[in-house]
Design an enzyme around this catalytic site. Structure first.
Site, PDB file in Angstrom:
ATOM      1  N   CYS A   1      28.225  45.267  40.151  1.00 17.76           N
ATOM      2  CA  CYS A   1      26.847  45.020  39.848  1.00 17.76           C
ATOM      3  C   CYS A   1      26.834  43.524  38.938  1.00 17.76           C
ATOM      4  O   CYS A   1      27.535  42.995  38.634  1.00 17.76           O
ATOM      5  CB  CYS A   1      26.749  46.245  38.681  1.00 17.76           C
ATOM      6  SG  CYS A   1      26.871  47.660  39.462  1.00 17.76           S
TER       7      CYS A   1
ATOM      8  N   ARG B   1      28.267  39.575  44.837  1.00 15.49           N
ATOM      9  CA  ARG B   1      28.888  40.805  44.370  1.00 15.49           C
ATOM     10  C   ARG B   1      28.833  41.945  45.205  1.00 15.49           C
ATOM     11  O   ARG B   1      29.567  42.741  45.073  1.00 15.49           O
ATOM     12  CB  ARG B   1      28.421  41.072  42.933  1.00 15.49           C
ATOM     13  CG  ARG B   1      28.736  39.873  41.924  1.00 15.49           C
ATOM     14  CD  ARG B   1      28.407  40.210  40.555  1.00 15.49           C
ATOM     15  NE  ARG B   1      28.998  39.427  39.686  1.00 15.49           N
ATOM     16  CZ  ARG B   1      29.712  39.829  38.688  1.00 15.49           C
ATOM     17  NH1 ARG B   1      30.090  40.867  38.510  1.00 15.49           N
ATOM     18  NH2 ARG B   1      30.059  38.878  37.779  1.00 15.49           N
TER      19      ARG B   1
ATOM     20  N   TRP C   1      25.714  47.992  42.856  1.00 17.26           N
ATOM     21  CA  TRP C   1      26.429  48.842  43.961  1.00 17.26           C
ATOM     22  C   TRP C   1      26.675  50.165  43.637  1.00 17.26           C
ATOM     23  O   TRP C   1      27.115  50.590  42.649  1.00 17.26           O
ATOM     24  CB  TRP C   1      27.692  48.117  44.121  1.00 17.26           C
ATOM     25  CG  TRP C   1      28.381  48.587  45.114  1.00 17.26           C
ATOM     26  CD1 TRP C   1      29.278  49.751  45.703  1.00 17.26           C
ATOM     27  CD2 TRP C   1      28.627  47.809  46.401  1.00 17.26           C
ATOM     28  NE1 TRP C   1      29.564  49.703  46.569  1.00 17.26           N
ATOM     29  CE2 TRP C   1      29.365  48.598  47.384  1.00 17.26           C
ATOM     30  CE3 TRP C   1      28.050  46.688  46.869  1.00 17.26           C
ATOM     31  CZ2 TRP C   1      29.632  48.051  48.938  1.00 17.26           C
ATOM     32  CZ3 TRP C   1      28.347  46.147  48.053  1.00 17.26           C
ATOM     33  CH2 TRP C   1      29.296  46.989  48.951  1.00 17.26           C
TER      34      TRP C   1
ATOM     35  N   ASN D   1      27.066  47.596  34.082  1.00 21.72           N
ATOM     36  CA  ASN D   1      27.804  47.034  34.805  1.00 21.72           C
ATOM     37  C   ASN D   1      29.223  47.912  34.300  1.00 21.72           C
ATOM     38  O   ASN D   1      29.829  47.543  33.398  1.00 21.72           O
ATOM     39  CB  ASN D   1      28.241  45.564  35.213  1.00 21.72           C
ATOM     40  CG  ASN D   1      29.265  45.344  35.933  1.00 21.72           C
ATOM     41  OD1 ASN D   1      29.665  46.188  36.917  1.00 21.72           O
ATOM     42  ND2 ASN D   1      29.817  43.838  36.030  1.00 21.72           N
ATOM     43  N   GLY D   2      29.758  48.797  35.268  1.00 21.73           N
ATOM     44  CA  GLY D   2      31.060  49.421  34.844  1.00 21.73           C
ATOM     45  C   GLY D   2      31.095  50.807  34.892  1.00 21.73           C
ATOM     46  O   GLY D   2      30.319  51.319  35.890  1.00 21.73           O
TER      47      GLY D   2
ATOM     48  N   GLU E   1      56.875  44.226  43.494  1.00 22.78           N
ATOM     49  CA  GLU E   1      55.667  43.502  43.300  1.00 22.78           C
ATOM     50  C   GLU E   1      55.936  42.495  42.265  1.00 22.78           C
ATOM     51  O   GLU E   1      55.515  41.519  41.946  1.00 22.78           O
ATOM     52  CB  GLU E   1      54.403  44.384  42.788  1.00 22.78           C
ATOM     53  CG  GLU E   1      53.242  43.898  42.450  1.00 22.78           C
ATOM     54  CD  GLU E   1      52.492  42.817  43.517  1.00 22.78           C
ATOM     55  OE1 GLU E   1      51.567  42.248  42.923  1.00 22.78           O
ATOM     56  OE2 GLU E   1      53.105  42.605  44.554  1.00 22.78           O
TER      57      GLU E   1
ATOM     58  N   LYS F   1      55.662  38.650  42.430  1.00 15.02           N
ATOM     59  CA  LYS F   1      54.479  37.874  41.506  1.00 15.02           C
ATOM     60  C   LYS F   1      55.420  36.554  40.851  1.00 15.02           C
ATOM     61  O   LYS F   1      55.038  35.491  40.777  1.00 15.02           O
ATOM     62  CB  LYS F   1      53.862  38.778  40.321  1.00 15.02           C
ATOM     63  CG  LYS F   1      52.930  39.498  40.948  1.00 15.02           C
ATOM     64  CD  LYS F   1      51.446  38.616  41.398  1.00 15.02           C
ATOM     65  CE  LYS F   1      50.546  39.462  42.283  1.00 15.02           C
ATOM     66  NZ  LYS F   1      51.044  39.547  43.551  1.00 15.02           N
TER      67      LYS F   1
ATOM     68  N   GLU G   1      56.284  33.778  43.519  1.00 10.05           N
ATOM     69  CA  GLU G   1      55.225  32.964  44.267  1.00 10.05           C
ATOM     70  C   GLU G   1      54.381  32.185  43.164  1.00 10.05           C
ATOM     71  O   GLU G   1      54.082  31.100  43.861  1.00 10.05           O
ATOM     72  CB  GLU G   1      54.299  33.988  45.016  1.00 10.05           C
ATOM     73  CG  GLU G   1      53.508  34.917  44.102  1.00 10.05           C
ATOM     74  CD  GLU G   1      52.653  35.920  44.905  1.00 10.05           C
ATOM     75  OE1 GLU G   1      52.389  35.619  46.167  1.00 10.05           O
ATOM     76  OE2 GLU G   1      52.182  36.787  44.228  1.00 10.05           O
TER      77      GLU G   1
ATOM     78  N   HIS H   1      75.348  49.676  43.744  1.00  6.57           N
ATOM     79  CA  HIS H   1      75.855  49.678  45.254  1.00  6.57           C
ATOM     80  C   HIS H   1      75.968  48.153  45.549  1.00  6.57           C
ATOM     81  O   HIS H   1      75.735  47.631  47.014  1.00  6.57           O
ATOM     82  CB  HIS H   1      74.955  50.254  46.161  1.00  6.57           C
ATOM     83  CG  HIS H   1      74.975  51.837  45.887  1.00  6.57           C
ATOM     84  ND1 HIS H   1      75.982  52.422  46.404  1.00  6.57           N
ATOM     85  CD2 HIS H   1      74.067  52.744  45.355  1.00  6.57           C
ATOM     86  CE1 HIS H   1      75.939  53.906  46.077  1.00  6.57           C
ATOM     87  NE2 HIS H   1      74.733  53.884  45.206  1.00  6.57           N
TER      88      HIS H   1
ATOM     89  N   LYS I   1      45.453  32.038  50.606  1.00  5.47           N
ATOM     90  CA  LYS I   1      45.016  33.517  50.193  1.00  5.47           C
ATOM     91  C   LYS I   1      44.937  34.414  51.234  1.00  5.47           C
ATOM     92  O   LYS I   1      45.478  35.494  51.011  1.00  5.47           O
ATOM     93  CB  LYS I   1      43.579  33.103  49.511  1.00  5.47           C
ATOM     94  CG  LYS I   1      42.954  34.432  49.179  1.00  5.47           C
ATOM     95  CD  LYS I   1      43.640  35.180  47.789  1.00  5.47           C
ATOM     96  CE  LYS I   1      43.159  36.416  47.258  1.00  5.47           C
ATOM     97  NZ  LYS I   1      44.023  36.966  46.325  1.00  5.47           N
TER      98      LYS I   1
END
Length: 608
Positions: free
Chosen positions: A2, A27, A75, A99-100, A480, A484, A487, A503, A603
């Site tokens: 929003c 948005r 939204w 907003n939220g 992940e 991060k 990269e 192992h 990206k």
């Protein structure tokens, strides 16, 4: 998603508000509205379903003027995208845009109903405006009414608030969702971001987490989360989207990490009904009760979100799941079962390997569902069904908010499949749904520990190798976390299932190797602790991420600890993503790398 704009001006503010809304169109939204104080001091508003041009047409039919006002693009989350659910929401005494997500809207709503309030929308936002209204009825002044209400609202949100008769008063508040203050010549402004205010001012201040602000034509008074007066830096800004979009943040990546409470709330609310607090997916053209198997295909970070979903779907929905990297999937010429469902996950919806894999399944008669952040993308247009994430534009190459929005989408989807297959009791379903609804507020809590993670980054920035370990759905989080760190800081890092250390990888452990242990206090906690003890016995520097219950089992040999909220294990992977993102970010900053544009990466990968 929003957009919020507010103006305390010396001229008719309606054109300024509408122009600000246009600058927030990126948005995404499906309704818009404006509220002002007219000459009599009364609140009036105009709202319209659809695009801003519809609002402009409404304003031509029923003109609205005023020297102070608020505006909003919405939204739809709680409630359908229609005029009655559009913002601003208002009573005779107060108008508000939001907003939220207000997480405790149900209990507050019941309290307000008992006091005689009559709700006119399906939104959680109306609870906020009526709560403030109730305190005004009880005799509190506007500032005190807002302060009292903020103490009772739970969730991640930004607010802008007008009051009947108060022609020189505009109040804003921020908790988990961004809000900027603009300084003009005898005018003051509020906006979801500085881009909305760019034509009006080049002097911007940003609300810190938990802040609220009182605007008049003379300036701004800021208050922190404890309601204490504070100063916030006013910064000159170049009128450039590339610079403005970072706000107070040094990098887009950090800004996007901090946006997670708000965008996760937006994503949850697009799938969860406010009336029955249950998942209501868009029409996917797929009978979830009849699918025989699920295949998840993705690349990079999106692949790890799929691995987490495998645990959720198999444990809670009792359906077999295969997860594959898109670049390998179609080259195996895998058989496609028309009774199965294939899910493809991509932030951009244009990832070449994932798009090609989806087309392979469609060509072979399979059913396809995509989870994407760009609803007009190729994958969204071509799939049988779409579950859009509401992360908003993500500029940083290393995915952060898109990843956690994928996770909350997959969590909600997993609960929907579980219900369709009657794999969970009503009580268990309700418990897991409640935990998912609380995620945005817990995410804001995690962000409060950022300084601890900055200090920890200094201790590991010179490491040559870093290992991450976890069990169950936190094993993909270990993968992940390692990705991060690799990269953006260029440190070699690997993620392992904790039980696999013995192992082979345990041969790498010595006193120079930090080992990050991701271990919420769940059913696998004791086994993870055993694996951690194996690391410490060999001199490894253990960094232990857990909740208070988990940390009670840690001895003094750990190198460092990171405290996270105590939550239902179902949602732990979503929250534990945030500290691994922040740790990687701070290490990269200390090493001086290009955080937002790391070398050799793009990206959106649109070639194979």
């Amino acid at each position: 998603m929003c957009g919020i704009v507010g103006v305390v001006g010396t001229r008719d503010v309606v054109p300024l508000l509408v122009d600000g809304l246009k600058r927030l169109e990126y948005r995404g939204y499906d309704s818009a509205g404006v509220a002002t104080l007219v000459k009599s001091g009364a609140l009036e508003r105009r709202r319209a379903e659809g695009k801003i041009v519809n609002l402009q047409a409404r304003l031509q039919e029923e003109p609205l003027q005023g020297l102070i006002g608020i505006a909003h693009t919405r939204w739809a989350t709680h409630g359908a995208p229609n005029e009655s659910n559009a913002h601003p929401h208002a009573t005779e005494r107060v108008a508000l845009v939001h907003n939220g997500i207000i997480e405790n809207y149900r209990e507050l709503g019941e309290e307000l109903l008992a006091k005689g309030h009559k709700f006119q929308s399906q939104t959680d936002t109306e609870v906020a405006v009526r709560l403030i209204d109730q305190y005004l009825i009880e005799g509190l002044k506007p500032e005190d009414a807002v302060k009292t209400a903020l103490g009772r609202l739970r969730g991640a949100f930004a607010l802008a608030i007008l009051f009947h008769g108060e022609t020189d008063l505009l109040i804003g508040a921020r908790r988990g969702a961004p809000l900027a203050v603009g300084f003009g010549n005898g005018e003051m402004y509020l906006g979801s971001d500085a881009l909305a205010l760019a034509p009006l001012t080049d002097k911007i201040a940003y609300l810190d987490e938990g802040d609220w602000v009182v605007l008049s034509r003379d300036g701004a008074r800021f208050f922190d989360a404890d309601d204490k007066p504070v100063q916030r830096a006013v910064r000159p800004t170049a009128i450039s989207g590339a610079m403005i979009g970072k706000g107070n943040y040094r990098h887009y990546m950090l800004k996007e990490i901090y946006e997670q409470p708000a965008v996760m709330g937006d994503t949850i609310n697009t799938m969860v009904s406010p009336t029955d607090r249950w998942v209501h997916l868009p029409d996917l053209g797929i009978d979830l009760a009849k699918i025989s198997r699920i295949t998840i295909v993705a690349c990079g970070t999106s692949y790890y979100s799929g691995l987490v979903a495998k645990y959720w779907l198999e444990r809670y929905a009792r359906i077999g799941v295969e997860v594959d990297v898109a670049s390998e999937f179609r080259y195996r010429e895998a058989p496609v079962d028309p009774n199965s469902l294939s899910i493809f996950i991509s932030q951009s919806g244009e990832t070449a390997d994932t798009l090609a894999a989806m087309r392979y399944v469609k060509q072979n008669g399979g059913r396809t569902l995509v989870i994407v952040n760009v609803p007009e993308s190729s994958m969204a247009r071509e799939a049988d069904g779409v579950l859009p994430t509401k992360a908003g534009p993500e500029i940083g190459v290393a995915s952060t908010k898109a990843f956690t929005c994928q996770l909350v989408t997959l969590a909600a989807f997993s609960l929907a499949v579980a219900r369709a297959r009657k794999a969970l009791s009503e009580a268990e379903s309700a418990k897991l749904m409640a935990a998912l609804m609380e995620v945005p507020a817990h995410a804001a809590e995690v962000l409060n520990h950022d300084e601890d993670l900055q200090a920890l980054a200094e201790k590991i920035m010179d490491a040559r190798d870093v290992l991450y370990i976890g069990r169950g759905p936190c094993y993909p989080l270990a993968l992940e976390g390692a990705l991060k760190l690799k990269e953006i800081s260029y440190i070699h890092a690997e993620g392992y299932a904790a039980g696999e250390l013995k192992h082979g990888p345990i041969a790498l452990i010595d006193e120079q190797v930090p080992v990050i242990v991701i271990a919420p206090s769940d059913s696998l906690f004791e086994k993870t602790i055993s694996n951690m003890q194996e690391v410490m016995a060999r001199g490894g520097k253990v960094i232990f991420m857990s909740d208070k219950a988990g940390l009670a089992h840690v001895d003094e040999r750990t190198f460092a600890t990171v405290v996270l909220p105590q939550v239902e294990p179902f949602v732990a992977p979503i929250l534990y993503a945030i500290p691994v993102q922040l740790l990687a970010y701070h290490v990269a900053v200390l090493k001086g790398t290009d955080v937002d544009q790391p070398r050799n990466l793009a990206k959106s990968v649109t070639v194979e």
